[in-house]
Design an enzyme around this catalytic site. Structure first.
Site, PDB file in Angstrom:
ATOM      1  N   ASP A  80      -5.958  36.913   7.814  1.00  0.00           N
ATOM      2  CA  ASP A  80      -6.319  35.586   8.338  1.00  0.00           C
ATOM      3  C   ASP A  80      -6.470  34.564   7.214  1.00  0.00           C
ATOM      4  O   ASP A  80      -6.582  34.915   6.041  1.00  0.00           O
ATOM      5  CB  ASP A  80      -7.630  35.670   9.134  1.00  0.00           C
ATOM      6  CG  ASP A  80      -8.792  36.224   8.307  1.00  0.00           C
ATOM      7  OD1 ASP A  80      -8.557  37.122   7.484  1.00  0.00           O
ATOM      8  OD2 ASP A  80      -9.919  35.737   8.473  1.00  0.00           O
ATOM      9  N   GLU A 142     -11.555  38.200   8.109  1.00  0.00           N
ATOM     10  CA  GLU A 142     -12.328  38.215   6.855  1.00  0.00           C
ATOM     11  C   GLU A 142     -12.963  36.857   6.597  1.00  0.00           C
ATOM     12  O   GLU A 142     -14.058  36.761   6.065  1.00  0.00           O
ATOM     13  CB  GLU A 142     -11.425  38.606   5.676  1.00  0.00           C
ATOM     14  CG  GLU A 142     -12.180  38.925   4.390  1.00  0.00           C
ATOM     15  CD  GLU A 142     -12.431  37.732   3.479  1.00  0.00           C
ATOM     16  OE1 GLU A 142     -13.264  37.853   2.576  1.00  0.00           O
ATOM     17  OE2 GLU A 142     -11.810  36.657   3.667  1.00  0.00           O
TER      18      GLU A 142
HETATM   19 ZN   LIG Z   1      -9.631  35.857   0.865  1.00  0.00          ZN
END
Ligand SMILES: [Zn+2]
Length: 380
Positions: A80, A142
């Site tokens: 992401d 993340e």
């Molecule tokens: Zn990163």
């Protein structure tokens, strides 16, 4: 020189948008990136598992494994990106543009390019069977909740011994980082007509004391815990935002104060939150106000590499000594699953989360070289 196909691979990842955000209006899935990766690694002999993230139908982790054995090397990255200010970009953020010795695009540096570099690195090593398995791990979320890393299980990584996370570190190994915890203190009183203070309990009246207590706490933990390996050597607390009340002529019945806490390795988020909660409650007791201290997002623990086998190997290969950084990664989660974890990747963290994000082209070949030598050392 790297193959001309590398730019196409990076380009394909950048043109598969996968923004993750705790704000619903910005949040996107990551399945397109996951499928692109699956289609690349399957023909290279990897057994691919796509594990959906519970409660998030458009998100998944990818775990791809080649070879068998009990001391696998994991090359790990997140799929992401953060949201963007599209108006501030000088190129199309969703394709790569080569300019001034750089590839520009959202996620070039943080950190989609790492997957393409890992594949490029392994190519010449694929003629033989691996002595130890190589695992490609691509996580979701993340940049927001870390739900991807939080949902990994020890079972998935039973054969894994080492993990390299390719976050941007300027190709220097990172051995430790601080944790991050975002907290909201909510003070609740009761409202009433401002002409008579006895008609309510004013939450705003207590805020000076609350802030004073937090700052005092910050000073205490700051002198108790020091690690000179960090640029900012002590834990920090940043008072970030405050909201409360409505009208000057009403007794204010609620105020919320948002702040973050970044603890050093060896400190515990939970312990800090508990002792701070006790302190704030004690401080507001006399005023007969309620105070709740809640996590705004799940916390990320601090991380420290304690084994140093992979770390010294990477120091050798990259010819640089390990450093400590202030940004948080998925490393504490991989470490908990039993892997010796080190963070090392191309690009600089200063380029991440910015308009006109780029990866410098002079990091490409050195990255491939480092990853290739690491795979050769552990898997071949
Ligand atoms: Zn990163």
């Amino acid at each position: 020189m790297h193959s001309p196909g590398l730019a196409d691979m990076v380009g394909q990842l950048i043109s598969s948008p996968s923004i993750s955000s705790t704000l619903e209006q910005f949040d996107q899935g990551n399945l397109e990136v996951v499928n692109v990766l699956a289609n690349w690694v399957q023909p290279l002999g990897f057994e691919v598992t796509i594990k959906p993230i519970p409660g998030k139908p458009n998100k998944a982790n990818l775990i791809a494994k080649r070879g068998s054995g009990n001391n696998a090397l994991v090359l790990s990255g997140h799929t992401d990106t953060v949201p963007l200010d599209e108006d501030l970009w000088q190129t199309n953020p969703f394709s790569i543009t080569e300019k001034d010795g750089r590839w520009y695009g959202l996620g070039t540096c943080d950190m989609k390019s790492f997957f393409a570099l890992a594949i490029e690195a392994m190519r010449p090593l694929l003629d033989t069977d691996f002595r130890q398995p190589l695992i490609i791990l691509a996580t979701a979320d993340e940049e927001s909740t870390m739900s991807g890393a939080r949902n990994l299980t020890a079972e998935d990584f039973a054969s894994a011994k080492y993990a390299l996370i390719g976050e941007p570190t300027g190709l220097t190994p990172v051995k430790q980082h601080k944790g991050i915890m975002m907290l909201r203190a909510l003070v609740t009183g009761t409202s009433g007509h401002s002409s008579n203070p006895e008609l309510g309990r004013n939450a705003l009246d207590s805020i000076a004391a609350l802030i004073e207590e937090i700052i005092q706490f910050r000073n205490e933990i700051g002198s108790e815990h020091v690690d000179d390996a960090f640029d900012v050597p002590c834990p920090t607390i940043n008072l970030g935002c405050i909201r409360g009340g409505d009208n000057p002529n009403r007794i204010c019945d609620h105020v919320e104060l948002g702040f973050d806490v970044r603890v050093l390795p060896g400190m515990s988020n939970d312990e800090i939150r508990l002792s701070l909660t006790k302190r704030l409650l004690a401080r507001l007791k006399k005023a007969d106000l309620k105070c709740d201290l809640n996590l705004m997002h799940p916390a990320v623990p601090p991380f420290e590499n304690e084994e140093e086998e992979l770390l010294s190997l990477l120091e050798q290969i990259s010819r640089s000594s390990a450093k400590s950084v202030a940004f948080a990664t998925e490393a504490p989660f991989l470490k908990t699953l039993g892997m010796e974890t080190v963070i090392l990747g191309p690009g600089a963290i200063e380029q991440a989360h910015q308009p006109n994000e780029f990866i410098p082209l002079n990091h490409i070949d050195p990255s491939i070289d480092i990853i290739r030598r690491l795979i050769a050392e552990i898997c071949c």
